[in-house]
Design a protein around this motif. Structure first.
Motif, PDB file in Angstrom:
ATOM      1  N   GLU A   1     112.382 -17.694  19.152  1.00 30.84           N
ATOM      2  CA  GLU A   1     113.132 -17.026  18.090  1.00 30.84           C
ATOM      3  C   GLU A   1     112.145 -16.476  17.066  1.00 30.84           C
ATOM      4  O   GLU A   1     111.291 -17.205  16.556  1.00 30.84           O
ATOM      5  CB  GLU A   1     114.106 -17.988  17.415  1.00 30.84           C
ATOM      6  CG  GLU A   1     115.311 -18.302  18.251  1.00 30.84           C
ATOM      7  CD  GLU A   1     116.360 -19.086  17.483  1.00 30.84           C
ATOM      8  OE1 GLU A   1     116.057 -19.628  16.396  1.00 30.84           O
ATOM      9  OE2 GLU A   1     117.493 -19.164  17.979  1.00 30.84           O
ATOM     10  N   ILE A   2     112.270 -15.181  16.783  1.00 24.31           N
ATOM     11  CA  ILE A   2     111.378 -14.482  15.858  1.00 24.31           C
ATOM     12  C   ILE A   2     112.203 -13.886  14.730  1.00 24.31           C
ATOM     13  O   ILE A   2     113.203 -13.197  14.984  1.00 24.31           O
ATOM     14  CB  ILE A   2     110.614 -13.338  16.582  1.00 24.31           C
ATOM     15  CG1 ILE A   2     109.868 -13.842  17.814  1.00 24.31           C
ATOM     16  CG2 ILE A   2     109.713 -12.580  15.631  1.00 24.31           C
ATOM     17  CD1 ILE A   2     108.667 -14.692  17.528  1.00 24.31           C
ATOM     18  N   GLU A   3     111.803 -14.148  13.492  1.00 23.46           N
ATOM     19  CA  GLU A   3     112.435 -13.507  12.336  1.00 23.46           C
ATOM     20  C   GLU A   3     111.667 -12.234  12.030  1.00 23.46           C
ATOM     21  O   GLU A   3     110.441 -12.229  12.003  1.00 23.46           O
ATOM     22  CB  GLU A   3     112.405 -14.425  11.116  1.00 23.46           C
ATOM     23  CG  GLU A   3     113.027 -13.779   9.889  1.00 23.46           C
ATOM     24  CD  GLU A   3     112.875 -14.607   8.621  1.00 23.46           C
ATOM     25  OE1 GLU A   3     113.436 -14.213   7.606  1.00 23.46           O
ATOM     26  OE2 GLU A   3     112.169 -15.635   8.645  1.00 23.46           O
ATOM     27  N   GLU A   4     112.405 -11.159  11.769  1.00 24.29           N
ATOM     28  CA  GLU A   4     111.783  -9.877  11.480  1.00 24.29           C
ATOM     29  C   GLU A   4     112.337  -9.320  10.166  1.00 24.29           C
ATOM     30  O   GLU A   4     113.545  -9.262   9.968  1.00 24.29           O
ATOM     31  CB  GLU A   4     112.090  -8.891  12.616  1.00 24.29           C
ATOM     32  CG  GLU A   4     111.480  -7.529  12.421  1.00 24.29           C
ATOM     33  CD  GLU A   4     111.796  -6.606  13.579  1.00 24.29           C
ATOM     34  OE1 GLU A   4     112.778  -5.843  13.462  1.00 24.29           O
ATOM     35  OE2 GLU A   4     111.073  -6.676  14.588  1.00 24.29           O
ATOM     36  N   VAL A   5     111.431  -8.916   9.265  1.00 23.25           N
ATOM     37  CA  VAL A   5     111.815  -8.259   8.022  1.00 23.25           C
ATOM     38  C   VAL A   5     111.188  -6.869   8.066  1.00 23.25           C
ATOM     39  O   VAL A   5     109.977  -6.734   8.216  1.00 23.25           O
ATOM     40  CB  VAL A   5     111.327  -9.031   6.770  1.00 23.25           C
ATOM     41  CG1 VAL A   5     111.819  -8.357   5.498  1.00 23.25           C
ATOM     42  CG2 VAL A   5     111.782 -10.483   6.816  1.00 23.25           C
ATOM     43  N   ARG A   6     112.034  -5.844   7.936  1.00 21.09           N
ATOM     44  CA  ARG A   6     111.596  -4.456   8.099  1.00 21.09           C
ATOM     45  C   ARG A   6     111.721  -3.704   6.768  1.00 21.09           C
ATOM     46  O   ARG A   6     112.725  -3.798   6.087  1.00 21.09           O
ATOM     47  CB  ARG A   6     112.471  -3.811   9.160  1.00 21.09           C
ATOM     48  CG  ARG A   6     112.117  -2.427   9.554  1.00 21.09           C
ATOM     49  CD  ARG A   6     112.990  -1.979  10.730  1.00 21.09           C
ATOM     50  NE  ARG A   6     112.612  -2.622  11.973  1.00 21.09           N
ATOM     51  CZ  ARG A   6     111.637  -2.191  12.751  1.00 21.09           C
ATOM     52  NH1 ARG A   6     110.954  -1.134  12.427  1.00 21.09           N
ATOM     53  NH2 ARG A   6     111.354  -2.829  13.868  1.00 21.09           N
ATOM     54  N   PHE A   7     110.664  -2.954   6.432  1.00 19.03           N
ATOM     55  CA  PHE A   7     110.634  -2.101   5.248  1.00 19.03           C
ATOM     56  C   PHE A   7     110.361  -0.673   5.719  1.00 19.03           C
ATOM     57  O   PHE A   7     109.221  -0.332   6.027  1.00 19.03           O
ATOM     58  CB  PHE A   7     109.521  -2.539   4.281  1.00 19.03           C
ATOM     59  CG  PHE A   7     109.646  -3.969   3.848  1.00 19.03           C
ATOM     60  CD1 PHE A   7     110.366  -4.312   2.730  1.00 19.03           C
ATOM     61  CD2 PHE A   7     109.040  -4.985   4.579  1.00 19.03           C
ATOM     62  CE1 PHE A   7     110.482  -5.638   2.329  1.00 19.03           C
ATOM     63  CE2 PHE A   7     109.147  -6.306   4.198  1.00 19.03           C
ATOM     64  CZ  PHE A   7     109.872  -6.641   3.066  1.00 19.03           C
TER      65      PHE A   7
END
Length: 180
Positions: A77-83
């Protein structure tokens, strides 16, 4: 008839482009020339020049995700935060000379990334990481450690210089007061 349509389309494009901000890279030279204080900088709207994607592997038992999306990559499981490119941000504080803590997200003063001048790129203020490897960097964000790919290293701060120049900042220096 076709010429009229082309002329109207051209005029429409000119009007639309004149309304949108023309963004300029924020550089060390621009910063020095204007002599902006921390307070001045906090009233300037910053933007990202290109996408930044932060990822981190979730720990077992960690399930509450508020900021990003959860993806499953190779069974992890990978958390991704995109800007995305063009995301507006504000200066929270300046921890030391030539380092800006810029926040692109509401909801807490821990949600910021560090930017500083990169002399290899004309002094543009670019994203900083604690450590850069060939393919990725390590970034602290929201009290967690994330990885970002090397493309994010080229993300710089942009400003709408035209809007800033329209804004007048009144400054004065107190001369002091003496006893009569």
């Amino acid at each position: 008839m076709q010429n009229k349509i082309l002329i109207l389309a051209g005029l429409f494009m000119m009007v639309m482009s004149s309304c949108s901000p023309r963004l300029t890279p924020f550089t060390q030279k621009l910063y020095k020339e204007n002599g902006w204080s921390e307070r001045d900088l906090q009233s300037i709207q910053f933007y990202l020049s290109q996408d930044i994607v932060l990822t981190r592997q979730m720990r077992e038992g960690e399930s509450a995700i508020k900021d990003g999306k959860v993806k499953v990559v190779a069974g992890r499981e990978i958390e991704e935060v995109r800007f995305p490119k063009g995301t507006p941000g504000v200066l929270l504080f300046i921890p030391k000379i030539n380092r800006f803590a810029i926040s692109f997200e509401e909801g807490g003063d821990d949600k910021y990334m560090m930017f500083g001048p990169n002399q290899k790129y004309s002094g543009k203020y670019m994203m900083l990481a604690a450590d850069w490897d060939r393919d990725y960097g390590t970034v602290s964000y929201n009290d967690r450690v994330y990885r970002t790919d090397s493309n994010s290293a080229y993300s710089a701060l942009l400003i709408d210089l035209k809007a800033i120049r329209k804004t007048t900042i009144k400054k004065k220096t107190a001369k002091g007061r003496t006893v009569n």
